[in-house]
Design a protein around this motif. Structure first.
Motif, PDB file in Angstrom:
ATOM      1  N   GLY A  71      42.712  37.674  32.918  1.00 18.56           N
ATOM      2  CA  GLY A  71      42.794  38.442  31.688  1.00 18.56           C
ATOM      3  C   GLY A  71      41.626  38.131  30.766  1.00 18.56           C
ATOM      4  O   GLY A  71      41.071  37.033  30.796  1.00 18.56           O
ATOM      5  N   LYS A  72      41.279  39.096  29.920  1.00 14.24           N
ATOM      6  CA  LYS A  72      40.134  38.950  29.003  1.00 14.24           C
ATOM      7  C   LYS A  72      40.281  37.757  28.062  1.00 14.24           C
ATOM      8  O   LYS A  72      39.310  37.254  27.529  1.00 14.24           O
ATOM      9  CB  LYS A  72      39.975  40.221  28.165  1.00 14.24           C
ATOM     10  CG  LYS A  72      39.558  41.431  28.938  1.00 14.24           C
ATOM     11  CD  LYS A  72      39.457  42.630  28.012  1.00 14.24           C
ATOM     12  CE  LYS A  72      40.309  43.732  28.557  1.00 14.24           C
ATOM     13  NZ  LYS A  72      40.351  44.904  27.713  1.00 14.24           N
ATOM     14  N   ASN A  84      46.313  40.136  26.591  1.00 16.87           N
ATOM     15  CA  ASN A  84      45.260  39.989  27.609  1.00 16.87           C
ATOM     16  C   ASN A  84      45.203  38.603  28.238  1.00 16.87           C
ATOM     17  O   ASN A  84      44.153  38.162  28.696  1.00 16.87           O
ATOM     18  CB  ASN A  84      43.885  40.373  27.053  1.00 16.87           C
ATOM     19  CG  ASN A  84      43.785  41.845  26.779  1.00 16.87           C
ATOM     20  OD1 ASN A  84      44.243  42.668  27.563  1.00 16.87           O
ATOM     21  ND2 ASN A  84      43.208  42.192  25.640  1.00 16.87           N
ATOM     22  N   ARG A  85      46.337  37.907  28.256  1.00 16.31           N
ATOM     23  CA  ARG A  85      46.411  36.590  28.884  1.00 16.31           C
ATOM     24  C   ARG A  85      47.080  36.708  30.251  1.00 16.31           C
ATOM     25  O   ARG A  85      48.007  37.490  30.431  1.00 16.31           O
ATOM     26  CB  ARG A  85      47.220  35.618  28.034  1.00 16.31           C
ATOM     27  CG  ARG A  85      46.508  35.194  26.793  1.00 16.31           C
ATOM     28  CD  ARG A  85      47.304  34.152  26.067  1.00 16.31           C
ATOM     29  NE  ARG A  85      46.592  33.715  24.888  1.00 16.31           N
ATOM     30  CZ  ARG A  85      47.125  32.978  23.931  1.00 16.31           C
ATOM     31  NH1 ARG A  85      48.385  32.597  24.029  1.00 16.31           N
ATOM     32  NH2 ARG A  85      46.416  32.626  22.898  1.00 16.31           N
ATOM     33  N   ALA A 129      54.389  43.940  34.363  1.00 13.79           N
ATOM     34  CA  ALA A 129      53.492  44.605  35.306  1.00 13.79           C
ATOM     35  C   ALA A 129      52.254  43.760  35.598  1.00 13.79           C
ATOM     36  O   ALA A 129      51.150  44.273  35.724  1.00 13.79           O
ATOM     37  CB  ALA A 129      53.104  45.997  34.814  1.00 13.79           C
ATOM     38  N   VAL A 130      52.434  42.444  35.693  1.00 12.67           N
ATOM     39  CA  VAL A 130      51.331  41.545  36.030  1.00 12.67           C
ATOM     40  C   VAL A 130      51.219  41.515  37.554  1.00 12.67           C
ATOM     41  O   VAL A 130      52.207  41.292  38.248  1.00 12.67           O
ATOM     42  CB  VAL A 130      51.554  40.129  35.465  1.00 12.67           C
ATOM     43  CG1 VAL A 130      50.450  39.179  35.892  1.00 12.67           C
ATOM     44  CG2 VAL A 130      51.652  40.184  33.942  1.00 12.67           C
ATOM     45  N   THR A 131      50.009  41.736  38.042  1.00 13.30           N
ATOM     46  CA  THR A 131      49.799  41.788  39.486  1.00 13.30           C
ATOM     47  C   THR A 131      48.575  40.992  39.912  1.00 13.30           C
ATOM     48  O   THR A 131      47.739  40.631  39.096  1.00 13.30           O
ATOM     49  CB  THR A 131      49.613  43.249  39.973  1.00 13.30           C
ATOM     50  OG1 THR A 131      48.400  43.773  39.437  1.00 13.30           O
ATOM     51  CG2 THR A 131      50.776  44.129  39.586  1.00 13.30           C
ATOM     52  N   THR A 154      40.585  41.695  33.158  1.00  7.55           N
ATOM     53  CA  THR A 154      41.873  42.372  33.307  1.00  7.55           C
ATOM     54  C   THR A 154      42.688  42.274  32.017  1.00  7.55           C
ATOM     55  O   THR A 154      42.305  41.582  31.076  1.00  7.55           O
ATOM     56  CB  THR A 154      42.688  41.795  34.483  1.00  7.55           C
ATOM     57  OG1 THR A 154      43.240  40.535  34.095  1.00  7.55           O
ATOM     58  CG2 THR A 154      41.839  41.647  35.748  1.00  7.55           C
ATOM     59  N   GLN A 155      43.833  42.924  32.022  1.00  8.98           N
ATOM     60  CA  GLN A 155      44.731  42.866  30.866  1.00  8.98           C
ATOM     61  C   GLN A 155      45.756  41.738  31.013  1.00  8.98           C
ATOM     62  O   GLN A 155      46.720  41.682  30.263  1.00  8.98           O
ATOM     63  CB  GLN A 155      45.425  44.211  30.676  1.00  8.98           C
ATOM     64  CG  GLN A 155      44.450  45.304  30.304  1.00  8.98           C
ATOM     65  CD  GLN A 155      45.119  46.662  30.188  1.00  8.98           C
ATOM     66  OE1 GLN A 155      46.285  46.858  30.516  1.00  8.98           O
ATOM     67  NE2 GLN A 155      44.372  47.627  29.704  1.00  8.98           N
TER      68      GLN A 155
END
Length: 181
Positions: A71-72, A84-85, A129-131, A154-155
């Motif tokens: 994540g960013k 964004n973690r 929805a973390v993949t 990523t988000q």
């Protein structure tokens, strides 16, 4: 390139139509993936955020190490939707998903019950929805891998190259533990 798979049918190269990955091949692969993962497979995934690396294990031994993007906002555990973690802790692969945006995805079991309780106490949505997924469509051919792997973009997901995801698709079964620290 991952080398622990032998004798498996190779998935087709990623195809992009109208800025989306086509899903026909993926749906076929989804049905075939469980058959192939009965053989050689990995039984644990460990992501070390500080190193931006993923370690793939079989029977307690590291089989491969892959570079990842996170994540960013990579420092710390995911607190809420939109932060964004990338979450931290012990999870499992909950399902496989054909993704029109990110090639193939392995869904991570976030949020856990404790993540939901913590977010509720703070009055926020824990997100979801973390993949573990492949590359965006603009990098379907992999020519931009060095660029995408040099950044956290990523988000909150964990991203690998499409070539790595092609192999993971067959080597990872639902229920495999994934530890992110």
């Amino acid at each position: 390139m991952l080398l622990w798979l032998t004798g498996c049918k190779q998935p087709l190269e990623p195809r992009v139509v109208n800025n989306h990955y086509t899903l026909e091949e993926c749906k076929e692969e989804l049905l075939e993936a469980e058959d192939y993962s009965q053989g050689e497979s990995i039984d644990k995934i460990v992501v070390v955020k500080k190193e931006r690396k993923m370690y793939l294990y079989k029977e307690g031994k590291v089989q491969n190490t892959l570079p990842v993007s996170l994540g960013k906002n990579p420092i710390g555990h995911k607190q809420q939707q939109g932060d964004n973690r990338t979450p931290e802790g012990e999870f499992w692969i909950s399902r496989k998903l054909c993704s029109p945006q990110y090639f193939r995805s392995l869904c991570i079991s976030y949020p856990r019950p404790e993540d939901k309780v913590s977010a509720a106490r703070r009055g926020v949505n824990p997100g979801g929805a973390v993949t573990l997924h492949g590359q965006p469509t603009w990098n379907a051919d992999g020519k931009g891998d060095s660029y995408t792997l040099s950044k956290n973009w990523t988000q909150g997901c964990v991203a690998v190259t499409n070539s790595a995801m092609k192999e993971l698709w067959y080597a990872v079964r639902e229920g495999v533990p994934i530890i992110i620290r």
